[in-house]
Design an enzyme around this catalytic site. Structure first.
Site, PDB file in Angstrom:
ATOM      1  CG  ASP A  19      58.726  37.668  46.336  1.00  0.00           C
ATOM      2  OD1 ASP A  19      59.674  37.926  45.564  1.00  0.00           O
ATOM      3  OD2 ASP A  19      58.857  37.057  47.416  1.00  0.00           O
ATOM      4  CE  LYS A 227      40.685  34.775  34.977  1.00  0.00           C
ATOM      5  NZ  LYS A 227      40.360  34.103  36.243  1.00  0.00           N
ATOM      6  CG  ASP A 255      38.119  27.372  38.668  1.00  0.00           C
ATOM      7  OD1 ASP A 255      37.018  26.884  38.364  1.00  0.00           O
ATOM      8  OD2 ASP A 255      38.468  28.524  38.356  1.00  0.00           O
TER       9      ASP A 255
HETATM   10  O1  DEZ Z   1      31.089  32.039  32.822  1.00  0.00           O
HETATM   11  C1  DEZ Z   1      31.939  32.808  33.295  1.00  0.00           C
HETATM   12  O2  DEZ Z   1      31.987  34.026  32.988  1.00  0.00           O
HETATM   13  C2  DEZ Z   1      32.980  32.194  34.188  1.00  0.00           C
HETATM   14  O3  DEZ Z   1      32.702  30.880  34.497  1.00  0.00           O
HETATM   15  C3  DEZ Z   1      33.223  32.784  35.517  1.00  0.00           C
HETATM   16  O4  DEZ Z   1      32.534  33.868  35.797  1.00  0.00           O
HETATM   17  C4  DEZ Z   1      34.723  32.805  35.700  1.00  0.00           C
HETATM   18  O5  DEZ Z   1      35.111  33.591  36.764  1.00  0.00           O
HETATM   19  P1  DEZ Z   1      36.596  33.343  37.356  1.00  0.00           P
HETATM   20  O6  DEZ Z   1      36.704  31.855  37.618  1.00  0.00           O
HETATM   21  O7  DEZ Z   1      37.561  33.811  36.294  1.00  0.00           O
HETATM   22  O8  DEZ Z   1      36.628  34.161  38.630  1.00  0.00           O
HETATM   23 MG    MG Z   2      37.542  30.244  38.204  1.00  0.00          MG
END
Ligand code: DEZ
Ligand code: MG
Length: 308
Positions: A19, A227, A255
């Site tokens: 959900d 994260k 990713d």
């Molecule tokens: O270098 C960074 O801050 C990260 O690669 C990038 O900005 C990650 O962004 P996200 O994939 O969490 O949207």
């Molecule tokens: Mg990303």
């Protein structure tokens, strides 16, 4: 063993099983300002199935309001501010609610306007960041630069994140604040991503920039707010009791294994890794069972493509 999403039946099963769909942004929805294939169509498919869609990005260069503008610009409509969580917002909340930095104290920023805007929205004054006085274009580095020799005594914390406008002066001033008062100023990082996915190549990520000043100052960040830290997950669960009570009704789509997939797994959600950002299929398939994503797919748009 991760299951690759390759057909309509699997997508229909995902739609029945979950959900809440939590989306990472860079490398999933887009690469820079380049929208990835069938992303709006996929998000619309989820909305048609009355799914809750939430965005969680470690990219601290933009504020939540900036991301709403980016969504609009890229033709993704109907997104509201409370559906967007970014590491710049998470870091500002950490400084306000956990560190409890008094508002009369300032924050030295190694980063861009996303961080400055989120801190200012909470009532903080920032120094550094996008200040044009720190631009060095064509100007030789001056070890007597006023910002370098006279630190602002009102600075009470250092917040470091991604900046595409990095220079030796900004790094050097950040280092002075990290060494100041016997290394006592709180050192907060937005995220640890080592690389930043760009169209067809990997660039320097926030984590690598932060590691530069960490290595030079002999300090590691006291807190990393993006994260896989669960602070944003806890905020999302606070807004979505259904996800809090049954996290297995949630699917985290990202990713990167050590941020997005860990963030989802540690939050009790299932996970889906897409191959349009940092990771390769080979790397996904060699992950041990306990950290392998639940599913993986070539791109997010496959969810739409297989249904049509
Ligand atoms: O270098 C960074 O801050 C990260 O690669 C990038 O900005 C990650 O962004 P996200 O994939 O969490 O949207
Ligand atoms: Mg990303």
């Amino acid at each position: 063993m991760s299951v690759k999403i390759t057909n309509k039946e699997q997508v229909q099963s995902l739609l029945g099983q979950y959900d809440y769909f939590l989306f990472d942004c860079d490398g999933v929805l887009w690469l820079g300002d380049h929208l990835l294939p069938h992303v709006p169509e996929t998000l619309n498919l989820l909305k048609e199935h009355r799914k809750t869609v939430i965005f969680v990005t470690n990219n601290s260069t933009k504020s939540r309001d900036d991301y709403l503008k980016k969504f609009q610009k890229l033709g993704i409509s109907g997104i509201t501010k409370d559906e967007v969580f970014g590491s710049s917002y998470a870091s500002a909340v950490y400084i306000d609610k956990i560190l409890k930095l008094p508002k009369e104290k300032k924050v030295w920023v190694l980063g861009e306007e996303g961080i400055e805007k989120e801190l200012k929205e909470l009532g903080y004054t920032t120094v550094g960041g996008s200040d044009p006085v720190l631009v060095q274009d064509g100007v030789a580095f001056d070890p007597e630069h006023p910002h370098l020799v006279e630190l602002d005594e009102d600075v009470g914390a250092v917040l470091a994140g991604l900046t595409l406008n990095l220079n030796y002066l900004k790094l050097s001033i950040t280092m002075q604040y990290l060494l100041k008062d016997n290394k006592s100023l709180p050192f907060i990082a937005t995220n640890i991503d080592s690389t930043f996915p760009s169209k067809g190549k990997l660039l320097i990520g926030a984590g690598s920039i932060i590691e530069t000043v960490a290595f030079a100052s002999g300090r590691q960040p006291d807190a990393v707010c993006g994260k896989p830290n669960q602070s944003m997950m806890n905020s999302i669960k606070a807004d979505n009791p259904g996800l809090r009570e049954t996290p297995k009704r949630g699917l985290m789509i990202g990713d990167r294994l050590n941020t997005d997939m860990k963030f989802g797994r540690d939050g009790g959600l299932d996970t889906l890794l897409v191959l349009t950002g940092i990771e390769t299929e080979e790397n996904v398939l060699k992950q041990p069972k306990d950290v392998a994503p639940t599913y993986y797919a070539s791109k997010l748009g496959d969810l739409y493509d297989f249904c049509n």
